[in-house]
Design a protein around this motif. Structure first.
Motif, PDB file in Angstrom:
ATOM      1  N   THR A   1      -6.239  47.997  58.608  1.00 57.10           N
ATOM      2  CA  THR A   1      -5.121  47.219  58.886  1.00 57.10           C
ATOM      3  C   THR A   1      -5.073  45.956  58.783  1.00 57.10           C
ATOM      4  OG1 THR A   1      -6.031  48.634  61.112  1.00 57.10           O
ATOM      5  CG2 THR A   1      -4.546  46.804  61.370  1.00 57.10           C
ATOM      6  N   ASN A   2      -5.675  45.026  57.903  1.00 50.01           N
ATOM      7  CA  ASN A   2      -5.196  44.029  57.630  1.00 50.01           C
ATOM      8  C   ASN A   2      -6.026  43.883  56.603  1.00 50.01           C
ATOM      9  OD1 ASN A   2      -5.352  40.797  56.921  1.00 50.01           O
ATOM     10  ND2 ASN A   2      -5.476  40.549  59.252  1.00 50.01           N
ATOM     11  N   CYS A   3      -5.084  43.708  54.620  1.00 54.81           N
ATOM     12  CA  CYS A   3      -5.975  43.746  53.232  1.00 54.81           C
ATOM     13  C   CYS A   3      -7.102  42.442  53.532  1.00 54.81           C
ATOM     14  CB  CYS A   3      -5.020  43.756  52.789  1.00 54.81           C
ATOM     15  SG  CYS A   3      -3.479  44.794  52.837  1.00 54.81           S
ATOM     16  N   SER A   4      -7.345  41.543  54.404  1.00 49.78           N
ATOM     17  CA  SER A   4      -7.588  40.528  54.235  1.00 49.78           C
ATOM     18  C   SER A   4      -9.467  40.661  54.614  1.00 49.78           C
ATOM     19  CB  SER A   4      -7.977  39.646  54.610  1.00 49.78           C
ATOM     20  OG  SER A   4      -5.960  38.635  54.496  1.00 49.78           O
ATOM     21  N   VAL A   5      -9.650  41.682  55.862  1.00 49.93           N
ATOM     22  CA  VAL A   5     -10.458  41.817  56.378  1.00 49.93           C
ATOM     23  C   VAL A   5     -10.910  43.260  56.763  1.00 49.93           C
ATOM     24  CG1 VAL A   5     -10.531  39.423  57.518  1.00 49.93           C
ATOM     25  CG2 VAL A   5      -9.330  41.530  59.092  1.00 49.93           C
ATOM     26  N   VAL A   6     -12.519  43.906  56.370  1.00 48.52           N
ATOM     27  CA  VAL A   6     -12.136  45.028  57.001  1.00 48.52           C
ATOM     28  C   VAL A   6     -12.008  45.281  58.537  1.00 48.52           C
ATOM     29  CG1 VAL A   6     -14.656  45.163  55.095  1.00 48.52           C
ATOM     30  CG2 VAL A   6     -14.688  44.607  57.485  1.00 48.52           C
TER      31      VAL A   6
ATOM     32  N   LEU B   1     -10.388  40.882  50.727  1.00 50.88           N
ATOM     33  CA  LEU B   1     -11.037  40.061  51.506  1.00 50.88           C
ATOM     34  C   LEU B   1     -11.873  38.964  51.411  1.00 50.88           C
ATOM     35  CD1 LEU B   1     -13.962  43.389  51.670  1.00 50.88           C
ATOM     36  CD2 LEU B   1     -12.481  43.098  52.611  1.00 50.88           C
ATOM     37  N   VAL B   2     -11.658  38.318  52.538  1.00 50.84           N
ATOM     38  CA  VAL B   2     -12.181  37.201  52.484  1.00 50.84           C
ATOM     39  C   VAL B   2     -13.406  37.171  52.464  1.00 50.84           C
ATOM     40  CG1 VAL B   2      -9.465  35.775  52.722  1.00 50.84           C
ATOM     41  CG2 VAL B   2     -10.826  36.220  55.124  1.00 50.84           C
ATOM     42  N   ASN B   3     -13.500  36.100  53.057  1.00 50.75           N
ATOM     43  CA  ASN B   3     -15.432  35.225  53.901  1.00 50.75           C
ATOM     44  C   ASN B   3     -16.116  35.893  55.307  1.00 50.75           C
ATOM     45  OD1 ASN B   3     -16.791  34.197  51.618  1.00 50.75           O
ATOM     46  ND2 ASN B   3     -17.081  32.925  52.395  1.00 50.75           N
TER      47      ASN B   3
END
Ligand code: HEM
Ligand SMILES: *[C@@H]1O[C@H](CO)[C@@H](O)[C@H](O)[C@H]1NC(C)=O
Ligand SMILES: *[C@@H]1O[C@H](CO)[C@@H](O)[C@H](O)[C@H]1NC(C)=O
Ligand SMILES: *[C@@H]1O[C@H](CO)[C@@H](O)[C@H](O)[C@H]1NC(C)=O
Ligand SMILES: *[C@@H]1O[C@H](CO)[C@@H](O)[C@H](O)[C@H]1NC(C)=O
Ligand SMILES: *[C@@H]1O[C@H](CO)[C@@H](O)[C@H](O)[C@H]1NC(C)=O
Ligand SMILES: *[C@@H]1O[C@H](CO)[C@@H](O)[C@H](O)[C@H]1NC(C)=O
Ligand SMILES: *[C@@H]1O[C@H](CO)[C@@H](O)[C@H](O)[C@H]1NC(C)=O
Ligand SMILES: *[C@@H]1O[C@H](CO)[C@@H](O)[C@H](O)[C@H]1NC(C)=O
Ligand SMILES: *[C@@H]1O[C@H](CO)[C@@H](O)[C@H](O)[C@H]1NC(C)=O
Ligand SMILES: *[C@@H]1O[C@H](CO)[C@@H](O)[C@H](O)[C@H]1NC(C)=O
Ligand SMILES: *[C@@H]1O[C@H](CO)[C@@H](O)[C@H](O)[C@H]1NC(C)=O
Ligand SMILES: *[C@@H]1O[C@H](CO)[C@@H](O)[C@H](O)[C@H]1NC(C)=O
Length: 352
Positions: free
Chosen positions: A324-329, A82-84
């Motif tokens: 859906t996108n590993c970087s964001v909830v 997860l990114v900021n």
């Protein structure tokens, strides 16, 4: 006043709910979790990882490490990805991760390929587990049946990420950090064997070369010939980001040479050499010596310890989500989705 029967019914419902809840918290991962929903997921992961290695010889190691840094921080839940955002302070900024952990682009490529085949089905946490297995095996290590069914977190914890094992930790601290996630000395020695491939930056080594203690500059448990080599690659005041092979013998191969290196006092980090050279290392030292002389014992143990690490408090059942996108909830949490559907149907009836 409610009728006695409805009270009984309510109690029954509470009992059933509690039973379901306890079942959920004990839910087990399973090798066949995606058999009917995404039966080809392992092959998709493996081919994408293999493709990535053609332009990045280090990627197998980097992806293996990513799984470790995921699992040790609030369990194997994809939190490291997860990114900021407004609700997330990324674990990627924690000291053990910053300017160090890598492979996110490959995870994103895998996720895209998996979403194309089976949309909304496979968690990012499971992708990391599959990716680690494919990486180890493609680098010459063992293969194993990966347990699946983890779901993705909607939170991250940079404080916990800052408490990941450090290359400067002594044996006692390493044992404590592993024990805190249910892993014992066998797991500690075995999983450290992942330092059979990949790289380590000079900044994690130079204190052992130049600033060991008030009385000696160089760590006495460091092989003096190896120390000279490291000093050449990592001069004082030099570029702290320059890379060293974790395993100087076979830098890109997954094998048991790591343990032979420890016997030769060629562990790159304090945390490596401690497993053999700490005065209290009796338990861990005998495991090191066993693996140094028996690669299949190491491989068998590695499979078991990766499964053990992969079992660290997964989210299962209806906990968490499938990102859906590993970087964001996911943007629509259950509640927001519900509101949106109601809103849309309101619009629909107004238009009629
Ligand atoms: C025992 C405690 C551990 C400590 C203190 C530790 C520490 C480190 C450090 C400092 C690096 C170098 C990072 C850099 O220079 O940017 C590294 C690299 C690596 N670690 Fe560990 N590690 C530990 C356990 C593990 C475990 C359990 C695994 C996986 C099962 C693992 C897999 C790796 C791999 C494959 C690399 C190379 C990564 C790359 O080249 O990108 N490590 N580790
Ligand atoms: C899932 O698929 C694998 C491989 O095709 C097979 O070996 C296994 O028996 C299947 N498991 C279940 C529960 O269907
Ligand atoms: C499974 O995925 C691999 C790798 O992408 C691909 O080569 C293969 O054709 C796929 N098999 C099926 C049955 O879709
Ligand atoms: C993430 O946000 C924190 C503040 O919450 C900030 O200090 C940090 O620089 C940000 N990291 C990135 C990679 O943008
Ligand atoms: C984050 O991790 C720290 C250290 O493990 C723990 O004390 C804290 O409770 C965690 N925070 C949350 C919100 O879970
Ligand atoms: C190990 O490290 C911990 C934390 O830095 C420290 O408190 C402890 O004294 C160290 N143990 C030994 C034997 O040096
Ligand atoms: C660690 O636990 C495993 C069982 O999961 C056991 O077989 C092994 O002997 C234990 N290792 C040590 C050093 O206690
Ligand atoms: C490390 O030791 C060298 C001399 O061996 C000294 O010049 C340097 O200032 C020391 N650095 C730190 C961070 O203590
Ligand atoms: C330091 O070394 C790293 C890794 O080799 C390299 O990417 C970076 O450009 C170097 N920085 C400087 C200032 O030379
Ligand atoms: C140092 O490493 C060399 C191999 O490079 C080995 O022959 C020697 O035994 C090692 N010395 C110690 C003290 O481990
Ligand atoms: C070794 O263990 C003893 C007893 O637990 C402890 O007092 C001592 O500090 C330990 N030494 C090291 C180097 O960890
Ligand atoms: C090596 O370890 C395996 C366990 O994986 C064991 O079956 C075998 O007997 C060991 N070989 C030797 C020579 O000790
Ligand atoms: C996933 O989210 C990241 C961060 O917001 C973004 O940069 C990236 O483009 C997104 N990926 C896809 C496939 O939409």
């Amino acid at each position: 006043m409610s009728h006695p029967c409805s009270l009984l019914l309510a109690l029954n419902l509470i009992t059933i709910t509690l039973a379901l809840l306890s079942q959920r918290s004990q839910a087990q991962l399973s090798p066949s979790f995606y058999n009917s929903t995404c039966s080809n997921v392992s092959a998709i992961v493996r081919s994408t990882v293999q493709q990535a290695q053609t332009s990045d010889v280090r990627i197998y190691a980097s992806l293996t490490r990513l799984f470790f840094h995921d699992c040790f921080v609030q369990g194997c839940d994809g939190s490291v990805l997860l990114v900021n955002s407004s609700t997330i302070q990324t674990e990627q900024d924690a000291v053990p991760n910053k300017n160090s952990i890598r492979g996110f682009n490959v995870v994103a490529d895998i996720k895209t390929a998996v979403e194309n085949a089976c949309p909304g089905v496979v968690s990012c946490a499971d992708i990391l587990a599959l990716t680690a297995e494919a990486s180890v095996n493609l680098a010459g290590g063992p293969s194993w049946t990966v347990l699946l069914g983890r779901r993705d977190s909607t939170t991250a914890n940079i404080t916990a990420a800052n408490n990941l094992p450090s290359p400067f930790d002594n044996l006692t601290t390493l044992e404590q950090k592993f024990a805190a996630v249910g892993l014992n000395d066998t797991d500690l020695v075995t999983l450290s064997g992942a330092h059979t491939f990949g790289r380590g930056q000079c900044r994690f080594v130079t204190p052992r070369l130049y600033n060991f203690s008030s009385t000696v500059n160089t760590d006495p448990t460091l092989n003096s010939t190896y120390a000279t080599t490291l000093e050449q690659n990592c001069p004082q005041g030099g570029n702290a980001s320059v890379l060293n092979n974790l395993d100087p013998i076979t830098p890109n191969t997954f094998d048991s040479n790591y343990y032979i290196n420890l016997q030769n006092h060629q562990g790159l980090f304090t945390s490596d050499q401690e497993l053999l050279s700490d005065p209290n290392a009796t338990t861990t030292a005998s495991i090191v010596n066993n693996f140094a002389g028996n690669q299949s014992a190491f491989f068998d143990s590695f499979v078991q310890s990766m499964i053990n690490m992969g079992n660290i408090s997964p989210l299962t059942g209806s906990s968490g989500e499938i990102r859906t996108n590993c970087s964001v909830v996911n943007s629509g949490s259950g509640l927001e989705l519900h509101i949106r559907i109601q809103h849309d149907s309101d619009k629909g009836s107004a238009a009629e």
